[in-house]
Design a protein around this motif. Structure first.
Motif, PDB file in Angstrom:
ATOM      1  N   TYR A   1     -32.306 -35.603 -48.652  1.00 17.71           N
ATOM      2  CA  TYR A   1     -33.640 -35.171 -48.250  1.00 17.71           C
ATOM      3  C   TYR A   1     -34.488 -34.604 -49.390  1.00 17.71           C
ATOM      4  CZ  TYR A   1     -31.709 -35.720 -43.586  1.00 17.71           C
ATOM      5  OH  TYR A   1     -31.116 -36.225 -42.461  1.00 17.71           O
ATOM      6  N   GLY A   2     -33.861 -34.291 -50.514  1.00 15.98           N
ATOM      7  CA  GLY A   2     -34.603 -33.825 -51.685  1.00 15.98           C
ATOM      8  C   GLY A   2     -35.335 -32.514 -51.449  1.00 15.98           C
ATOM      9  N   GLU A   3     -36.599 -32.452 -51.915  1.00 16.76           N
ATOM     10  CA  GLU A   3     -37.408 -31.236 -51.823  1.00 16.76           C
ATOM     11  C   GLU A   3     -37.788 -30.881 -50.380  1.00 16.76           C
ATOM     12  OE1 GLU A   3     -38.346 -29.089 -54.322  1.00 16.76           O
ATOM     13  OE2 GLU A   3     -36.892 -30.259 -55.470  1.00 16.76           O
ATOM     14  N   GLN A   4     -37.622 -31.824 -49.455  1.00 17.00           N
ATOM     15  CA  GLN A   4     -37.958 -31.564 -48.056  1.00 17.00           C
ATOM     16  C   GLN A   4     -36.942 -30.646 -47.375  1.00 17.00           C
ATOM     17  OE1 GLN A   4     -38.176 -35.779 -46.873  1.00 17.00           O
ATOM     18  NE2 GLN A   4     -40.197 -35.236 -46.032  1.00 17.00           N
ATOM     19  N   LEU A   5     -35.741 -30.510 -47.940  1.00 18.11           N
ATOM     20  CA  LEU A   5     -34.691 -29.713 -47.315  1.00 18.11           C
ATOM     21  C   LEU A   5     -35.019 -28.227 -47.375  1.00 18.11           C
ATOM     22  CD1 LEU A   5     -31.838 -29.761 -46.025  1.00 18.11           C
ATOM     23  CD2 LEU A   5     -30.944 -29.374 -48.321  1.00 18.11           C
ATOM     24  N   CYS A   6     -34.953 -27.580 -46.229  1.00 18.45           N
ATOM     25  CA  CYS A   6     -35.175 -26.125 -46.147  1.00 18.45           C
ATOM     26  C   CYS A   6     -33.859 -25.375 -45.951  1.00 18.45           C
ATOM     27  CB  CYS A   6     -36.089 -25.787 -44.975  1.00 18.45           C
ATOM     28  SG  CYS A   6     -37.768 -26.333 -45.196  1.00 18.45           S
ATOM     29  N   ALA A   7     -32.981 -25.914 -45.109  1.00 15.53           N
ATOM     30  CA  ALA A   7     -31.720 -25.227 -44.822  1.00 15.53           C
ATOM     31  C   ALA A   7     -30.751 -26.175 -44.134  1.00 15.53           C
ATOM     32  CB  ALA A   7     -31.957 -24.014 -43.938  1.00 15.53           C
TER      33      ALA A   7
ATOM     34  N   LYS B   1     -23.607 -20.305 -39.485  1.00 20.60           N
ATOM     35  CA  LYS B   1     -23.858 -20.123 -40.907  1.00 20.60           C
ATOM     36  C   LYS B   1     -25.117 -20.878 -41.303  1.00 20.60           C
ATOM     37  CE  LYS B   1     -21.276 -20.312 -45.213  1.00 20.60           C
ATOM     38  NZ  LYS B   1     -20.012 -20.701 -45.826  1.00 20.60           N
ATOM     39  N   THR B   2     -25.888 -20.306 -42.245  1.00 21.89           N
ATOM     40  CA  THR B   2     -27.069 -20.964 -42.791  1.00 21.89           C
ATOM     41  C   THR B   2     -26.886 -21.073 -44.299  1.00 21.89           C
ATOM     42  OG1 THR B   2     -28.498 -20.046 -41.066  1.00 21.89           O
ATOM     43  CG2 THR B   2     -29.580 -20.817 -43.071  1.00 21.89           C
ATOM     44  N   ILE B   3     -27.118 -22.261 -44.816  1.00 23.98           N
ATOM     45  CA  ILE B   3     -26.964 -22.510 -46.254  1.00 23.98           C
ATOM     46  C   ILE B   3     -28.300 -22.971 -46.812  1.00 23.98           C
ATOM     47  CG2 ILE B   3     -25.725 -23.836 -48.005  1.00 23.98           C
ATOM     48  CD1 ILE B   3     -23.476 -24.184 -45.927  1.00 23.98           C
ATOM     49  N   ARG B   4     -28.745 -22.340 -47.876  1.00 25.84           N
ATOM     50  CA  ARG B   4     -30.010 -22.687 -48.532  1.00 25.84           C
ATOM     51  C   ARG B   4     -29.791 -23.857 -49.490  1.00 25.84           C
ATOM     52  NH1 ARG B   4     -33.276 -21.023 -45.080  1.00 25.84           N
ATOM     53  NH2 ARG B   4     -32.861 -18.914 -44.431  1.00 25.84           N
ATOM     54  N   PRO B   5     -30.863 -24.607 -49.792  1.00 25.62           N
ATOM     55  CA  PRO B   5     -30.750 -25.734 -50.725  1.00 25.62           C
ATOM     56  C   PRO B   5     -30.205 -25.281 -52.083  1.00 25.62           C
ATOM     57  CG  PRO B   5     -32.869 -25.775 -49.621  1.00 25.62           C
ATOM     58  CD  PRO B   5     -32.215 -24.492 -49.243  1.00 25.62           C
ATOM     59  N   GLY B   6     -29.304 -26.083 -52.639  1.00 29.77           N
ATOM     60  CA  GLY B   6     -28.723 -25.792 -53.937  1.00 29.77           C
ATOM     61  C   GLY B   6     -27.390 -25.076 -53.863  1.00 29.77           C
ATOM     62  N   HIS B   7     -27.072 -24.474 -52.725  1.00 26.24           N
ATOM     63  CA  HIS B   7     -25.786 -23.791 -52.576  1.00 26.24           C
ATOM     64  C   HIS B   7     -24.725 -24.770 -52.098  1.00 26.24           C
ATOM     65  CE1 HIS B   7     -28.511 -20.170 -52.075  1.00 26.24           C
ATOM     66  NE2 HIS B   7     -27.822 -19.934 -53.179  1.00 26.24           N
ATOM     67  N   ASP B   8     -23.452 -24.382 -52.294  1.00 29.97           N
ATOM     68  CA  ASP B   8     -22.351 -25.235 -51.853  1.00 29.97           C
ATOM     69  C   ASP B   8     -22.462 -25.491 -50.357  1.00 29.97           C
ATOM     70  OD1 ASP B   8     -21.332 -25.311 -54.388  1.00 29.97           O
ATOM     71  OD2 ASP B   8     -19.906 -23.670 -54.062  1.00 29.97           O
ATOM     72  N   GLY B   9     -22.296 -26.745 -49.968  1.00 29.89           N
ATOM     73  CA  GLY B   9     -22.395 -27.122 -48.568  1.00 29.89           C
ATOM     74  C   GLY B   9     -23.730 -27.773 -48.248  1.00 29.89           C
ATOM     75  N   SER B  10     -24.676 -27.702 -49.174  1.00 27.77           N
ATOM     76  CA  SER B  10     -25.979 -28.319 -48.915  1.00 27.77           C
ATOM     77  C   SER B  10     -26.271 -29.453 -49.894  1.00 27.77           C
ATOM     78  CB  SER B  10     -27.086 -27.268 -49.022  1.00 27.77           C
ATOM     79  OG  SER B  10     -27.284 -26.881 -50.365  1.00 27.77           O
ATOM     80  N   LYS B  11     -25.405 -29.649 -50.879  1.00 26.32           N
ATOM     81  CA  LYS B  11     -25.722 -30.587 -51.959  1.00 26.32           C
ATOM     82  C   LYS B  11     -25.860 -32.028 -51.486  1.00 26.32           C
ATOM     83  CE  LYS B  11     -24.337 -27.555 -55.501  1.00 26.32           C
ATOM     84  NZ  LYS B  11     -23.532 -27.143 -56.558  1.00 26.32           N
ATOM     85  N   ARG B  12     -24.983 -32.465 -50.592  1.00 23.50           N
ATOM     86  CA  ARG B  12     -25.112 -33.867 -50.158  1.00 23.50           C
ATOM     87  C   ARG B  12     -26.369 -34.074 -49.322  1.00 23.50           C
ATOM     88  NH1 ARG B  12     -20.698 -34.931 -45.363  1.00 23.50           N
ATOM     89  NH2 ARG B  12     -20.480 -32.739 -44.897  1.00 23.50           N
ATOM     90  N   TYR B  13     -26.801 -33.045 -48.587  1.00 25.68           N
ATOM     91  CA  TYR B  13     -28.029 -33.166 -47.805  1.00 25.68           C
ATOM     92  C   TYR B  13     -29.257 -33.070 -48.720  1.00 25.68           C
ATOM     93  CZ  TYR B  13     -24.776 -32.484 -44.014  1.00 25.68           C
ATOM     94  OH  TYR B  13     -23.713 -32.629 -43.158  1.00 25.68           O
ATOM     95  N   GLN B  14     -29.106 -32.331 -49.799  1.00 24.27           N
ATOM     96  CA  GLN B  14     -30.204 -32.237 -50.753  1.00 24.27           C
ATOM     97  C   GLN B  14     -30.397 -33.569 -51.468  1.00 24.27           C
ATOM     98  OE1 GLN B  14     -29.985 -28.864 -53.335  1.00 24.27           O
ATOM     99  NE2 GLN B  14     -32.165 -28.929 -53.740  1.00 24.27           N
TER     100      GLN B  14
END
Length: 129
Positions: A21-27, A5-18
């Motif tokens: 890593y902030g704006e640097q997060l791609c996926a 599975k691939t999750i984009r920034p801002g979607h559920d499952g990526s929030k803690r990594y966002q």
């Protein structure tokens, strides 16, 4: 490893990594090991950015035009006088390519160079040149 599975920034499952890593997060990706016993969570981040270098494609060097080369010349069926003139100048009809075959110098002398179809001469296999 297989990507599950691939999750984009801002979607559920990526929030803690966002948050980390902030704006640097791609996926955020979930991957399964080859033995299928382990699932890995990976993050794709931007570590550097720069202007893209656009590589110019080298221009092909034009082949020198040889006046003695045979070329295919398109002449309409209704242009009887022009066809006869090409025939008198040594031109030959190619049934395969449906074009007249003559030397480039003939086309130049008759001022019909604009009718030459480059590369079509390769299809004129039924004409002895």
């Amino acid at each position: 490893m297989e990507i599950i599975k691939t999750i984009r920034p801002g979607h559920d499952g990526s929030k803690r990594y966002q948050e980390k890593y902030g704006e640097q997060l791609c996926a955020v990706r979930y991957r399964r090991s080859p033995c299928k016993k382990t699932v890995y969570t990976t993050v794709e981040i931007v570590v550097a950015q720069r202007e893209a270098y656009v590589q110019k494609r080298p221009q092909p060097t034009p082949q020198p035009i040889n006046e003695n080369d045979w070329v295919a010349i398109k002449i309409a069926f209704e242009e009887i006088e022009l066809r006869n003139e090409v025939r008198r100048m040594g031109g030959r009809w190619s049934r395969v390519a449906k074009a007249w075959v003559a030397k480039r110098s003939v086309a130049k002398r008759m001022d019909i160079e604009y009718r030459i179809v480059e590369g079509l001469i390769d299809q004129c296999l039924d004409v002895d040149i």
